[in-house]
Design a protein around this motif. Structure first.
Motif, short mmCIF file in Angstrom:
data_model
loop_
_atom_site.label_atom_id
_atom_site.label_comp_id
_atom_site.label_asym_id
_atom_site.label_seq_id
_atom_site.Cartn_x
_atom_site.Cartn_y
_atom_site.Cartn_z
N MET A 1 0.82 -1.21 0.00
CA MET A 1 0.00 0.00 0.00
C MET A 1 0.85 1.27 0.00
O MET A 1 0.51 2.26 -0.61
N ALA A 2 2.00 1.16 0.73
CA ALA A 2 2.89 2.32 0.77
C ALA A 2 3.40 2.65 -0.62
O ALA A 2 3.48 3.81 -1.02
N GLY A 3 3.75 1.57 -1.39
CA GLY A 3 4.24 1.79 -2.74
C GLY A 3 3.19 2.42 -3.63
O GLY A 3 3.46 3.30 -4.44
N GLY A 4 1.92 1.98 -3.46
CA GLY A 4 0.84 2.55 -4.25
C GLY A 4 0.60 4.01 -3.92
O GLY A 4 0.33 4.84 -4.80
N ALA A 5 0.69 4.35 -2.64
CA ALA A 5 0.51 5.75 -2.22
C ALA A 5 1.60 6.64 -2.81
O ALA A 5 1.33 7.76 -3.25
N MET A 6 2.84 6.12 -2.82
CA MET A 6 3.95 6.89 -3.39
C MET A 6 3.75 7.09 -4.88
O MET A 6 4.02 8.16 -5.43
N ALA A 7 3.25 6.03 -5.57
CA ALA A 7 3.01 6.15 -7.00
C ALA A 7 1.92 7.18 -7.29
O ALA A 7 2.03 7.98 -8.22
N ASP A 8 0.84 7.15 -6.45
CA ASP A 8 -0.23 8.13 -6.62
C ASP A 8 0.29 9.54 -6.40
O ASP A 8 -0.10 10.48 -7.10
N GLY A 9 1.16 9.68 -5.39
CA GLY A 9 1.74 10.99 -5.12
C GLY A 9 2.59 11.47 -6.28
O GLY A 9 2.55 12.65 -6.66
N GLY A 10 3.36 10.54 -6.88
CA GLY A 10 4.19 10.90 -8.02
C GLY A 10 3.35 11.30 -9.21
O GLY A 10 3.67 12.27 -9.93
N ASP A 11 2.26 10.59 -9.45
CA ASP A 11 1.36 10.92 -10.56
C ASP A 11 0.73 12.29 -10.36
O ASP A 11 0.59 13.08 -11.30
N SER A 12 0.33 12.57 -9.13
CA SER A 12 -0.29 13.87 -8.82
C SER A 12 0.69 15.00 -9.06
O SER A 12 0.33 16.06 -9.60
N PHE A 13 1.94 14.77 -8.65
CA PHE A 13 2.96 15.81 -8.83
C PHE A 13 3.21 16.05 -10.32
O PHE A 13 3.32 17.20 -10.76
N ARG A 14 3.29 14.97 -11.11
CA ARG A 14 3.52 15.12 -12.55
C ARG A 14 2.35 15.83 -13.22
O ARG A 14 2.53 16.66 -14.12
N ALA A 15 1.14 15.52 -12.76
CA ALA A 15 -0.04 16.19 -13.32
C ALA A 15 -0.02 17.67 -12.98
O ALA A 15 -0.35 18.53 -13.82
N LEU A 16 0.37 17.99 -11.74
CA LEU A 16 0.46 19.38 -11.32
C LEU A 16 1.53 20.12 -12.12
O LEU A 16 1.34 21.27 -12.53
N LEU A 17 2.64 19.44 -12.37
CA LEU A 17 3.72 20.04 -13.14
C LEU A 17 3.28 20.32 -14.58
O LEU A 17 3.59 21.37 -15.15
N ARG A 18 2.54 19.37 -15.17
CA ARG A 18 2.04 19.57 -16.53
C ARG A 18 1.07 20.74 -16.59
O ARG A 18 1.09 21.54 -17.53
N ALA A 19 0.23 20.86 -15.56
CA ALA A 19 -0.72 21.97 -15.52
C ALA A 19 0.01 23.32 -15.39
O ALA A 19 -0.37 24.31 -16.04
N ALA A 20 1.04 23.33 -14.55
CA ALA A 20 1.82 24.55 -14.38
C ALA A 20 2.53 24.94 -15.67
O ALA A 20 2.53 26.12 -16.06
N ASN A 21 3.12 23.97 -16.36
CA ASN A 21 3.80 24.25 -17.63
C ASN A 21 2.82 24.74 -18.69
O ASN A 21 3.14 25.62 -19.50
N ALA A 22 1.60 24.16 -18.68
CA ALA A 22 0.58 24.60 -19.63
C ALA A 22 0.18 26.05 -19.36
O ALA A 22 0.00 26.86 -20.28
N LEU A 23 0.07 26.40 -18.07
CA LEU A 23 -0.26 27.77 -17.70
C LEU A 23 0.81 28.74 -18.14
O LEU A 23 0.52 29.84 -18.64
N LEU A 24 2.07 28.34 -17.99
CA LEU A 24 3.18 29.21 -18.36
C LEU A 24 3.24 29.48 -19.86
O LEU A 24 3.85 30.45 -20.30
N GLN A 25 2.62 28.62 -20.66
CA GLN A 25 2.61 28.80 -22.10
C GLN A 25 1.46 29.68 -22.58
O GLN A 25 1.38 30.01 -23.77
N GLN A 26 0.57 30.05 -21.67
CA GLN A 26 -0.58 30.87 -22.06
C GLN A 26 -0.15 32.31 -22.31
O GLN A 26 0.31 32.99 -21.40
N ARG A 27 -0.32 32.76 -23.53
CA ARG A 27 0.14 34.09 -23.90
C ARG A 27 -0.60 35.19 -23.13
O ARG A 27 -0.03 36.23 -22.81
N ARG A 28 -1.86 34.97 -22.81
CA ARG A 28 -2.64 36.02 -22.16
C ARG A 28 -2.18 36.29 -20.74
O ARG A 28 -2.50 37.33 -20.17
N TYR A 29 -1.44 35.35 -20.15
CA TYR A 29 -0.91 35.55 -18.80
C TYR A 29 0.56 36.00 -18.79
O TYR A 29 1.17 36.10 -17.73
#
Length: 218
Positions: A1-29
């Motif tokens: 279960m610990a390994g699964g929680a760590m994997a979920d945490g890693g996926d969440s972080f990568r998703a957050l990073l992708r969202a942040a990078n997408a925001l940084l590419q927005q010309r209007r901001y």
């Protein structure tokens, strides 16, 4: 279960990073994000510039315990870093606001934004701000002189004027040091005292070649 929680945490972080990078590419901001990055760059650059300078000047010229010296270095570094970050944030924010209001960017926007930022951030007459303003003053005088030549307001010198400038600068600063010392900035006074007055005093080889001043009571 610990390994699964760590994997979920890693996926969440990568998703957050992708969202942040997408925001940084927005010309209007872009303008707002540039203000934020300007704040970051101001803080980093101020620390990089001030920390080594404060380290050298503090251990060369200031008295006090090791802890007091470290505190002085940290305070000077923090003040320089904070002020530069605040100024860049203010300048870029006002620049973006003026450009948005008028629909375009004009040269006066830069001057006005920087004037306001300079007044608000660097208006306090303290040693850090004084050093920064004098640093800038010497460079804008050079820049304005070059601009005047480029625009034809003054003729192109037939010979390099730098030797004459060097002579006048050194002549003036040593005259001020010898006869009107209180008009010079304290750090410059300390440097010149070390160079021109401390070199007049010695007792033996130890404080002639090895040390500047004796620390014992001989």
């Amino acid at each position: 279960m610990a390994g699964g929680a760590m994997a979920d945490g890693g996926d969440s972080f990568r998703a957050l990073l992708r969202a942040a990078n997408a925001l940084l590419q927005q010309r209007r901001y872009h303008a707002a994000l540039a203000v934020i990055k300007g704040f970051r760059n101001g803080a980093v650059y101020g620390a990089k510039i001030r920390a080594p300078h404060a380290l050298v000047m503090t251990f060369l010229f200031k008295s006090g315990s090791f802890r007091e010296k470290l505190k002085s270095i940290a305070q000077a570094t923090y003040t320089h870093s904070r002020n530069l970050a605040y100024f860049v944030f203010t300048y870029k924010g006002l620049l973006a606001a003026q450009s948005r209001l008028q629909g375009k960017k004009i040269p006066f926007h830069s001057f006005l934004a920087a004037c306001i930022g300079g007044w608000l951030v660097f208006g306090d007459n303290n040693p850090i701000n004084s050093q920064i303003i004098m640093y800038l003053l010497s460079r804008i005088l050079f820049g304005l002189a070059r601009l005047a030549v480029e625009k034809g307001y003054i003729p192109q010198p037939r010979q390099d004027p730098f030797p004459l400038l060097a002579a006048l600068v050194w002549g003036t600063v040593l005259w001020l040091f010898e006869y009107h010392r209180d008009t010079l900035q304290p750090s410059l006074q300390s440097s010149m005292t070390y160079l021109y007055e401390d070199s007049e005093v010695w007792h033996d080889v130890s404080d002639f070649l090895i040390y500047n001043k004796r620390t014992d009571s001989k």
